[in-house]
Design a protein around this motif. Structure first.
Motif, PDB file in Angstrom:
ATOM      1  N   ILE A  91       0.834  -1.205   0.000  1.00 38.26           N
ATOM      2  CA  ILE A  91       0.000   0.000   0.000  1.00 38.26           C
ATOM      3  C   ILE A  91       0.873   1.262   0.000  1.00 38.26           C
ATOM      4  O   ILE A  91       0.637   2.196  -0.757  1.00 38.26           O
ATOM      5  N   SER A  92       1.897   1.261   0.855  1.00 36.91           N
ATOM      6  CA  SER A  92       2.747   2.459   0.995  1.00 36.91           C
ATOM      7  C   SER A  92       3.398   2.856  -0.325  1.00 36.91           C
ATOM      8  O   SER A  92       3.513   4.043  -0.638  1.00 36.91           O
ATOM      9  N   THR A  93       3.844   1.859  -1.077  1.00 43.03           N
ATOM     10  CA  THR A  93       4.549   2.186  -2.322  1.00 43.03           C
ATOM     11  C   THR A  93       3.600   2.835  -3.331  1.00 43.03           C
ATOM     12  O   THR A  93       4.020   3.683  -4.109  1.00 43.03           O
ATOM     13  N   ILE A  94       2.328   2.452  -3.281  1.00 45.30           N
ATOM     14  CA  ILE A  94       1.340   3.135  -4.135  1.00 45.30           C
ATOM     15  C   ILE A  94       1.200   4.586  -3.669  1.00 45.30           C
ATOM     16  O   ILE A  94       1.307   5.531  -4.452  1.00 45.30           O
ATOM     17  N   CYS A  95       0.972   4.755  -2.362  1.00 44.48           N
ATOM     18  CA  CYS A  95       0.767   6.104  -1.809  1.00 44.48           C
ATOM     19  C   CYS A  95       1.979   7.006  -2.080  1.00 44.48           C
ATOM     20  O   CYS A  95       1.823   8.198  -2.353  1.00 44.48           O
ATOM     21  N   LEU A  96       3.168   6.433  -1.991  1.00 41.73           N
ATOM     22  CA  LEU A  96       4.379   7.241  -2.175  1.00 41.73           C
ATOM     23  C   LEU A  96       4.538   7.776  -3.595  1.00 41.73           C
ATOM     24  O   LEU A  96       5.260   8.752  -3.813  1.00 41.73           O
ATOM     25  N   THR A  97       3.889   7.165  -4.568  1.00 41.77           N
ATOM     26  CA  THR A  97       3.958   7.718  -5.930  1.00 41.77           C
ATOM     27  C   THR A  97       3.068   8.949  -6.061  1.00 41.77           C
ATOM     28  O   THR A  97       3.141   9.680  -7.038  1.00 41.77           O
ATOM     29  N   GLY A  98       2.191   9.150  -5.071  1.00 35.72           N
ATOM     30  CA  GLY A  98       1.215  10.232  -5.165  1.00 35.72           C
ATOM     31  C   GLY A  98      -0.138   9.738  -5.649  1.00 35.72           C
ATOM     32  O   GLY A  98      -1.127  10.466  -5.647  1.00 35.72           O
ATOM     33  N   ALA A  99      -0.184   8.470  -6.066  1.00 36.88           N
ATOM     34  CA  ALA A  99      -1.466   7.883  -6.495  1.00 36.88           C
ATOM     35  C   ALA A  99      -2.266   7.467  -5.264  1.00 36.88           C
ATOM     36  O   ALA A  99      -1.742   7.418  -4.149  1.00 36.88           O
ATOM     37  N   LYS A 100      -3.545   7.180  -5.489  1.00 38.79           N
ATOM     38  CA  LYS A 100      -4.404   6.743  -4.392  1.00 38.79           C
ATOM     39  C   LYS A 100      -4.550   5.228  -4.433  1.00 38.79           C
ATOM     40  O   LYS A 100      -4.810   4.652  -5.500  1.00 38.79           O
ATOM     41  N   ALA A 101      -4.366   4.579  -3.282  1.00 37.20           N
ATOM     42  CA  ALA A 101      -4.582   3.133  -3.192  1.00 37.20           C
ATOM     43  C   ALA A 101      -6.065   2.876  -2.951  1.00 37.20           C
ATOM     44  O   ALA A 101      -6.682   3.540  -2.116  1.00 37.20           O
ATOM     45  N   VAL A 102      -6.642   1.960  -3.699  1.00 35.84           N
ATOM     46  CA  VAL A 102      -8.050   1.602  -3.555  1.00 35.84           C
ATOM     47  C   VAL A 102      -8.092   0.160  -3.070  1.00 35.84           C
ATOM     48  O   VAL A 102      -7.645  -0.748  -3.768  1.00 35.84           O
ATOM     49  N   LEU A 103      -8.583  -0.022  -1.833  1.00 37.33           N
ATOM     50  CA  LEU A 103      -8.437  -1.332  -1.200  1.00 37.33           C
ATOM     51  C   LEU A 103      -9.728  -2.141  -1.240  1.00 37.33           C
ATOM     52  O   LEU A 103     -10.787  -1.657  -0.853  1.00 37.33           O
ATOM     53  N   ILE A 104      -9.601  -3.375  -1.734  1.00 31.03           N
ATOM     54  CA  ILE A 104     -10.767  -4.263  -1.778  1.00 31.03           C
ATOM     55  C   ILE A 104     -10.520  -5.474  -0.895  1.00 31.03           C
ATOM     56  O   ILE A 104      -9.424  -5.680  -0.382  1.00 31.03           O
ATOM     57  N   ASP A 105     -11.560  -6.278  -0.740  1.00 30.62           N
ATOM     58  CA  ASP A 105     -11.486  -7.394   0.199  1.00 30.62           C
ATOM     59  C   ASP A 105     -10.799  -8.610  -0.433  1.00 30.62           C
ATOM     60  O   ASP A 105     -10.607  -8.671  -1.651  1.00 30.62           O
ATOM     61  N   VAL A 106     -10.444  -9.536   0.438  1.00 33.19           N
ATOM     62  CA  VAL A 106      -9.870 -10.805  -0.012  1.00 33.19           C
ATOM     63  C   VAL A 106     -10.929 -11.896   0.128  1.00 33.19           C
ATOM     64  O   VAL A 106     -11.960 -11.700   0.772  1.00 33.19           O
ATOM     65  N   GLY A 107     -10.663 -13.038  -0.475  1.00 35.09           N
ATOM     66  CA  GLY A 107     -11.565 -14.184  -0.357  1.00 35.09           C
ATOM     67  C   GLY A 107     -11.080 -15.143   0.712  1.00 35.09           C
ATOM     68  O   GLY A 107     -10.164 -14.834   1.491  1.00 35.09           O
ATOM     69  N   GLN A 108     -11.690 -16.316   0.748  1.00 34.20           N
ATOM     70  CA  GLN A 108     -11.355 -17.357   1.729  1.00 34.20           C
ATOM     71  C   GLN A 108      -9.884 -17.749   1.701  1.00 34.20           C
ATOM     72  O   GLN A 108      -9.345 -18.221   2.697  1.00 34.20           O
TER      73      GLN A 108
END
Ligand SMILES: *Cc1c(COP(=O)(O)O)cnc(C)c1O
Length: 383
Positions: A91-108
């Motif tokens: 997540i941090s590496t996405i944020c550090l580019t200035g882009a926004k991280a969009v977080l979704i859920d995981v499965g079983q």
């Protein structure tokens, strides 16, 4: 001292000490410290193992993600879809580019639930960053199809999945990290292939991406023309690490096979226990490498305490709370990241954080140690 330790890098070192020290001694004796043949030899071996065109050694898995995201041109105004059930670096590496991280859920199976991707997309979405967690590949075929139809890049966080495979519907078997525009590996000492501390590799089949990533890992310098073409960090893997890892590469297939053997022992010893859910998900397409052996357990916190008391079995819980509850995430919500659903939480991610516990898993574990883990766990539930 625990009867069974969670990790034991000293054992692996003792098993290969002469060879590893010899490789390091050779580098120091020749003073061949940076960007020499050891690095390119290691990169070639790594690329060959994966069946990919280009591999570039870097100093950590986090740097691998940085290099890939920067070379892909991800930046302010962009969005990248990923998961919260991961190490913060995804997540941090996405944020550090200035882009926004969009977080979704995981499965079983602890991996990105690909059926939730489309709902998370926006006109700003530029890439999907699936994390192949615990040594098991995400639903890569579905993810690649979505990416293709929407014109998105895929950057794989394969930090935990070196050698994990997927049999595709065309019958071909392909290794994780080779599907997207870039695959990012961590060779942190505790991962399936561990360097002498921290190390990483970023791979690609795309020639243009390889050139860009080469610039991004080393000060933006074009090593041939000696021109500086970008402002960039120095994320280079030095020769001591490369030579050390090159020795270890030889043993990787054997180590991965041993991981599978241990997983089978756990399955045999614990498969009937209804209080735990083992990491098997009934599909014949994937071969997991069990970078971590994570089970879901009833009364998880009590179990953890039981293992700890009397120093029986050393275990690890990753993670006790969803990543979005960390201070840096709470402080930057909606500025640096958002949820990829309409809610304010990810239900499976939350549920997992109360149930997961990792059992010891490394090739040097003896069968007796594995049996001890099994017995201890069974004792807990029968008491
Ligand atoms: C280990 C890990 C990383 C970061 O790798 P480092 O080598 O520790 O920087 C990134 N993502 C995941 C999923 C990891 O497990």
């Amino acid at each position: 001292m625990y009867k069974v330790r969670f990790v034991n890098p000293q054992k692996q070192y003792a098993d290969h000490k002469e060879e590893l020290l010899g490789a390091i001694d050779d580098i120091l004796t020749r003073g061949a410290l940076v960007t020499n043949k050891e690095l390119s030899e290691f990169e070639q071996n790594f690329a060959k193992f994966l069946g990919v065109k280009h591999a570039l050694g870097v100093n950590s898995g986090t740097s691998a993600l940085d290099v890939a995201l920067q070379a892909a041109g991800i930046g302010p105004g962009d969005e990248v879809v990923s998961v919260a059930h991961t190490f913060i670096a995804s997540i941090s590496t996405i944020c550090l580019t200035g882009a926004k991280a969009v977080l979704i859920d995981v499965g079983q199976d602890f991996n990105m639930d690909a059926s939730l991707i489309e709902k998370a997309l926006s006109p700003k979405t530029k890439a999907i960053l699936p994390v192949h967690f615990n040594g098991r590949l995400c639903d890569v075929e579905v993810i690649m199809q979505i990416a293709k139809s929407k014109g998105l890049m895929v950057i794989e966080d394969a930090a935990q999945a070196l050698g994990a495979t997927m049999k595709m519907s065309d019958g071909q078997t392909q290794k994780g990290g080779t599907f997207g525009i870039a695959g990012c590996f961590s060779l942190y000492w505790a991962k399936a292939l561990g360097g002498p501390g921290t190390s990483g590799v970023v791979v690609t089949n795309d020639d243009d991406m390889a050139i860009k990533m080469r610039l991004m890992r080393y000060n933006g310098e074009d090593r041939e023309s000696r021109e500086f073409r970008h402002h960039a960090h120095n994320f280079l893997m030095d020769n001591i690490r490369a030579a050390f890892l090159n020795v270890k590469m030889k043993y990787l297939p054997g180590w991965l096979a041993r991981r599978k053997e241990i997983a089978n022992l756990y399955l045999k010893g614990l498969g009937d226990l209804k209080q735990v859910q083992l990491p098997y998900f009934n599909d014949s397409q994937r071969e997991d490498i069990y970078n971590n052996y994570v089970i879901r357990a009833e009364r998880r916190d009590e179990l953890e305490e039981y293992f700890k008391k009397g120093e029986l079995v050393e275990t690890l819980v990753q993670y006790k709370r969803p990543m979005y509850e960390e201070p840096i995430m709470r402080e930057t919500k909606d500025k640096m990241w958002r949820f990829g659903n309409d809610g304010n939480s990810l239900p499976e991610t939350e549920k997992l954080s109360g149930e997961v516990i990792s059992l010891p898993m490394y090739p040097e574990l003896t069968n007796e140690e594995v049996e001890f883990v099994i017995k201890t766990l069974r004792d807990f539930y029968s008491s």
